[in-house]
Design an enzyme around this catalytic site. Structure first.
Site, PDB file in Angstrom:
ATOM      1  CG  ASN A 175      34.867  54.680  54.966  1.00  0.00           C
ATOM      2  OD1 ASN A 175      35.053  53.156  55.236  1.00  0.00           O
ATOM      3  ND2 ASN A 175      33.998  55.146  55.866  1.00  0.00           N
ATOM      4  CD1 TRP A 176      37.432  51.493  49.995  1.00  0.00           C
ATOM      5  CD2 TRP A 176      37.642  48.995  50.566  1.00  0.00           C
ATOM      6  NE1 TRP A 176      38.374  50.891  49.685  1.00  0.00           N
ATOM      7  CE2 TRP A 176      38.855  49.511  50.000  1.00  0.00           C
ATOM      8  CE3 TRP A 176      37.072  47.631  50.082  1.00  0.00           C
ATOM      9  CZ2 TRP A 176      39.835  48.411  49.115  1.00  0.00           C
ATOM     10  CZ3 TRP A 176      38.355  46.581  49.733  1.00  0.00           C
ATOM     11  CH2 TRP A 176      39.744  47.231  49.602  1.00  0.00           C
ATOM     12  CE  LYS A 177      31.894  56.140  53.536  1.00  0.00           C
ATOM     13  NZ  LYS A 177      30.787  57.896  53.395  1.00  0.00           N
TER      14      LYS A 177
ATOM     15  CG  HIS B 285      31.560  57.430  59.469  1.00  0.00           C
ATOM     16  ND1 HIS B 285      30.956  57.359  59.180  1.00  0.00           N
ATOM     17  CD2 HIS B 285      32.509  57.679  58.992  1.00  0.00           C
ATOM     18  CE1 HIS B 285      30.766  58.008  57.982  1.00  0.00           C
ATOM     19  NE2 HIS B 285      32.450  58.242  57.819  1.00  0.00           N
TER      20      HIS B 285
ATOM     21  CD  GLU C 120      28.565  57.650  55.533  1.00  0.00           C
ATOM     22  OE1 GLU C 120      28.688  56.170  55.826  1.00  0.00           O
ATOM     23  OE2 GLU C 120      28.819  57.960  54.919  1.00  0.00           O
TER      24      GLU C 120
ATOM     25  CD  GLU D 107      35.348  60.742  58.716  1.00  0.00           C
ATOM     26  OE1 GLU D 107      36.025  60.853  57.579  1.00  0.00           O
ATOM     27  OE2 GLU D 107      34.545  60.080  59.190  1.00  0.00           O
TER      28      GLU D 107
ATOM     29  N   GLY E  19      30.714  62.513  51.480  1.00  0.00           N
ATOM     30  CA  GLY E  19      29.996  62.355  50.728  1.00  0.00           C
ATOM     31  C   GLY E  19      29.874  63.898  49.664  1.00  0.00           C
TER      32      GLY E  19
ATOM     33  CB  SER F 273      34.398  66.082  50.455  1.00  0.00           C
ATOM     34  OG  SER F 273      33.457  65.828  50.041  1.00  0.00           O
TER      35      SER F 273
HETATM   36  C1  PEP Z   1      33.554  59.200  55.216  1.00  0.00           C
HETATM   37  O1  PEP Z   1      32.163  58.838  55.412  1.00  0.00           O
HETATM   38  O2  PEP Z   1      34.187  58.629  56.141  1.00  0.00           O
HETATM   39  C2  PEP Z   1      34.127  60.162  53.993  1.00  0.00           C
HETATM   40  C3  PEP Z   1      35.431  61.058  54.270  1.00  0.00           C
HETATM   41  O3  PEP Z   1      33.394  60.110  52.538  1.00  0.00           O
HETATM   42  P1  PEP Z   1      34.315  60.778  51.685  1.00  0.00           P
HETATM   43  O4  PEP Z   1      35.360  60.810  51.509  1.00  0.00           O
HETATM   44  O5  PEP Z   1      33.352  60.512  50.724  1.00  0.00           O
HETATM   45  O6  PEP Z   1      33.423  62.128  52.033  1.00  0.00           O
END
Ligand code: PEP
Length: 255
Positions: free
Chosen positions: A10-12, A95, A97, A167, A173, A213
Site C-alpha cells: 500500500n503505497w498510500k 482502510h 486512514e 489491520e 505505522g 508494521s
Molecule cells: C497500512 O497502512 O496499510 C500499513 C499496514 O502500514 P504500515 O505497514 O506502514 O504499518
C-alpha cells in the site's frame, strides 16, 4: 493443501511516475519462483503507468479507494470503471486512514464493497480495532461488527471475491506489529465468521492478510501462523528490496 501467500503493497500518498516504473521494472527479477500473488495498491494517478509497466509480469495493480457510485457528479472521486480502464484489478476499501480522516462509515464501506464486486474489482476489505478498543477487550466484537456491516449481506459468490485485511489501528505505522499469536487469534475469528456465513469452501479460500508494521523481520513469524495468508504492507512497500524480501519470505513459508 495450503493457500498461496498474497502480499499487497500500500503505497498510500507516495511515489511519482519515474519511481513507479523503476520499482516495477526491478521487482520481478527479485521474486522467488514459489507460488503466491504480489500486488501493489497505488495512488490513482499511477494506476495507468503501474499497470502498463507491469504488463507481462505477475504483479497485480489496484487502487487504494473507490467511489460507492457508478458515475456522475462526484467531484474528486474515482469509479470502478475508471480504475479498470487504467488497468486496476482490485481496490482497498475501508482502510483505517479513510475511516479516520475521511469519515468513511460502515454503511459507505458496505456500498463500496458491493460496488467493487459489481464493477469486477476484488475488494480488499480492511478491518481493525483501535488501541482503546483493544485495551477495553472489544477487539472481537469490533471486528465482527465491521465484517457483518461491510460484507454480511453478500451472497456466497459475491463474498468469495473479498480479500480481508486485518489491520489493528495501533500497529499501523508505529513499528509495533501485533504478535503472531494475537494476530493468529484474530485471523481465526475472521475465518470463523466467513465459515459461519458462507461455509467451509469460502472460509478456506478467502485470503486473510495481516497489516501493521510488517517488515522483512516481523513477517518471518507472522506468516508461519496457519490463518495468516499474507500481508498488507505500508511503509516497507516503498522500498523494492524490503518489499521483495517480504514477498519471498511469505511465499517460501506458505509453499
Ligand atoms: C497500512 O497502512 O496499510 C500499513 C499496514 O502500514 P504500515 O505497514 O506502514 O504499518
Amino acid at each position: 493443501m495450503s493457500r498461496p501467500a498474497v502480499v499487497i503493497g500500500n503505497w498510500k500518498m507516495n511515489m511519482k511516475i519515474k519511481e513507479t516504473v523503476d520499482f516495477i521494472v526491478k521487482l520481478p527479477s527479485m521474486l522467488s519462483q514459489s507460488q503466491g500473488r504480489v500486488c501493489l495498491s497505488v495512488p490513482s494517478t499511477l494506476l495507468k503507468v503501474a499497470s502498463d509497466a507491469s504488463r507481462g509480469t505477475e504483479i497485480e495493480i489496484g487502487s487504494q479507494n473507490v467511489s460507492q457510485f457508478e458515475s456522475g457528479a462526484y467531484t474528486g472521486e474515482v469509479s470502478t470503471t475508471m480504475i479498470q480502464d487504467s488497468g486496476g484489478q482490485f481496490t482497498l476499501i475501508g482502510h483505517s486512514e479513510r475511516r479516520m480522516f475521511y469519515h468513511e462509515d460502515d454503511e459507505m464501506i458496505k456500498e463500496k464493497v458491493y460496488r467493487a464486486i459489481l464493477g469486477g474489482l476484488a475488494p480488499v476489505l480492511c478491518v481493525g480495532e483501535t488501541q482503546e478498543q483493544k485495551e477495553s477487550g472489544q477487539t472481537e466484537k469490533v471486528l465482527l461488527n465491521q465484517l457483518e456491516k461491510a460484507m454480511g449481506s453478500l451472497n456466497e459468490n459475491e463474498a468469495s471475491a473479498v480479500i480481508v485485511a486485518y489491520e489493528p489501528v495501533w500497529a499501523i505505522g508505529t513499528g509495533h506489529a501485533a504478535t503472531p499469536e494475537i494476530a493468529q487469534e484474530v485471523h481465526s475469528v475472521i475465518r470463523g465468521f466467513i465459515r459461519e456465513k458462507w461455509g467451509e469452501k469460502n472460509a478456506f479460500r478467502t485470503p486473510i492478510l495481516y497489516g501493521g508494521s510488517v517488515n522483512p523481520d516481523t513477517i518471518k513469524e507472522l506468516i508461519k501462523m496457519p490463518d495468516i495468508d499474507g500481508a498488507l504492507v505500508g511503509g516497507a512497500s516503498l522500498n523494492v528490496e524490503s518489499f521483495a524480501k517480504i514477498v519471498n519470505i511469505s511465499r517460501e513459508t506458505k509453499s
